[in-house]
Design a protein around this motif. Structure first.
Motif, mmCIF file in Angstrom:
data_model
loop_
_atom_site.group_PDB
_atom_site.id
_atom_site.type_symbol
_atom_site.label_atom_id
_atom_site.label_comp_id
_atom_site.label_asym_id
_atom_site.label_seq_id
_atom_site.Cartn_x
_atom_site.Cartn_y
_atom_site.Cartn_z
ATOM 1 N N SER A 124 0.829 -1.201 0.000
ATOM 2 C CA SER A 124 0.000 0.000 0.000
ATOM 3 C C SER A 124 0.867 1.256 0.000
ATOM 4 C CB SER A 124 -0.890 0.005 1.236
ATOM 5 O OG SER A 124 -0.128 0.329 2.378
ATOM 6 N N HIS A 125 0.259 2.350 -0.406
ATOM 7 C CA HIS A 125 0.966 3.632 -0.400
ATOM 8 C C HIS A 125 1.436 3.990 1.010
ATOM 9 C CE1 HIS A 125 -1.480 4.628 -4.218
ATOM 10 N NE2 HIS A 125 -0.318 4.098 -4.541
ATOM 11 N N TRP A 134 4.667 2.344 1.900
ATOM 12 C CA TRP A 134 5.807 2.952 1.213
ATOM 13 C C TRP A 134 6.322 4.157 1.979
ATOM 14 C CZ3 TRP A 134 3.659 3.422 -4.453
ATOM 15 C CH2 TRP A 134 3.566 2.151 -5.022
ATOM 16 N N VAL A 191 -2.599 12.645 1.767
ATOM 17 C CA VAL A 191 -2.555 12.040 0.435
ATOM 18 C C VAL A 191 -3.884 11.315 0.189
ATOM 19 C CG1 VAL A 191 -1.216 10.562 -1.113
ATOM 20 C CG2 VAL A 191 -0.060 11.745 0.764
ATOM 21 N N ASP A 228 -7.289 9.967 -1.834
ATOM 22 C CA ASP A 228 -7.751 9.575 -3.166
ATOM 23 C C ASP A 228 -8.910 10.507 -3.494
ATOM 24 O OD1 ASP A 228 -8.913 8.201 -5.424
ATOM 25 O OD2 ASP A 228 -7.866 6.395 -4.736
ATOM 26 N N VAL A 237 -3.851 11.266 -4.886
ATOM 27 C CA VAL A 237 -3.340 10.079 -5.568
ATOM 28 C C VAL A 237 -4.580 9.338 -6.032
ATOM 29 C CG1 VAL A 237 -2.071 7.924 -5.351
ATOM 30 C CG2 VAL A 237 -1.278 9.949 -4.138
ATOM 31 N N LYS A 288 -2.765 7.309 -10.703
ATOM 32 C CA LYS A 288 -2.424 5.900 -10.520
ATOM 33 C C LYS A 288 -2.200 5.269 -11.885
ATOM 34 C CE LYS A 288 -5.066 5.199 -6.275
ATOM 35 N NZ LYS A 288 -6.221 4.512 -5.681
ATOM 36 N N VAL A 311 0.926 4.846 -9.294
ATOM 37 C CA VAL A 311 1.987 5.713 -8.798
ATOM 38 C C VAL A 311 3.155 4.833 -8.363
ATOM 39 C CG1 VAL A 311 2.584 7.375 -6.996
ATOM 40 C CG2 VAL A 311 0.313 7.411 -8.011
ATOM 41 N N ARG A 312 4.334 5.243 -8.741
ATOM 42 C CA ARG A 312 5.543 4.521 -8.325
ATOM 43 C C ARG A 312 5.936 4.941 -6.909
ATOM 44 N NH1 ARG A 312 6.996 7.177 -12.523
ATOM 45 N NH2 ARG A 312 8.772 8.115 -11.468
ATOM 46 N N ARG A 313 6.573 4.049 -6.206
ATOM 47 C CA ARG A 313 7.011 4.308 -4.831
ATOM 48 C C ARG A 313 7.868 5.571 -4.753
ATOM 49 N NH1 ARG A 313 9.308 0.492 -0.351
ATOM 50 N NH2 ARG A 313 8.158 -1.023 -1.541
ATOM 51 N N LEU A 367 5.817 8.796 -5.225
ATOM 52 C CA LEU A 367 5.027 9.140 -4.045
ATOM 53 C C LEU A 367 5.916 9.695 -2.937
ATOM 54 C CD1 LEU A 367 2.300 9.199 -2.606
ATOM 55 C CD2 LEU A 367 2.759 6.853 -1.844
ATOM 56 N N ARG A 368 7.024 9.024 -2.690
ATOM 57 C CA ARG A 368 7.930 9.486 -1.628
ATOM 58 C C ARG A 368 8.507 10.862 -1.949
ATOM 59 N NH1 ARG A 368 11.548 4.765 0.753
ATOM 60 N NH2 ARG A 368 12.148 6.546 1.978
#
Length: 175
Positions: A2-3, A6, A34, A36, A63, A83, A85-87, A90-91
């Protein structure tokens, strides 16, 4: 994964899968939200409205799989990630939101310190002020804040800095 997981490596993360839970979890200690855009009991727009109604000072990155629709420019968010979304994406986004928040706080304090210093300078001779501990503390704090601002500013693009300064100015004049 999950986001939230991460981000948990670097941040204290609170996960909410609906608006009710999000509103219970949101408080002044939250640096970034963050949401949705589409949730079972509402929308990310509802969460943004709740954040603004509570006057919480946090960055917001949607996101979502939802494409931006007409009127998205009226929403108060900082980033819009589609979406999947890559890790690292997002970070990086959350890191940027947290830095923006930190920069805004330091910028506000800098304005307060320089305002007080200017006020004193407008009403008292510099020679008199230089003998006062209060004034010397303002001068020292101003220098520290200048260094902090320069260090943080170096990590932003000019457009990001302009956006942060505009937001701080807007908040200052609304108060």
């Amino acid at each position: 994964m999950s986001h939230g997981s991460w981000l948990a490596e670097s941040y204290d993360v609170r996960v909410a899968h609906d608006c009710d839970t999000a509103f219970r979890e949101l408080d002044a200690t939250v640096d970034a939200a963050v949401p949705d855009r589409q949730l079972p009991d509402g929308t990310g727009n509802d969460i943004v409205a709740g954040i603004r109604e509570r006057d919480l000072d946090c960055g917001i990155a949607f996101v979502t799989a939802a494409p931006p629709e007409q009127g998205v420019s009226k929403l108060e968010f900082d980033e819009y990630l589609r979406k999947p979304v890559r890790r690292d994406e997002l970070r990086d986004t959350v890191d940027r939101l947290v830095r923006m928040n930190e920069y805004g706080h330091i910028l506000r304090e800098f304005f307060a310190v320089t305002g007080k210093k200017s006020l004193l300078e407008a009403h008292h001779p510099r020679s008199e002020l230089e003998q006062q501990d209060e004034y010397q503390q303002l001068v020292a704090r101003e220098a520290e804040l200048e260094d902090d601002l320069a260090e943080i500013a170096a990590r932003f693009t000019p457009d990001q800095l302009t956006a942060i300064c505009s937001q701080v100015a807007e908040e200052t004049y609304e108060s």
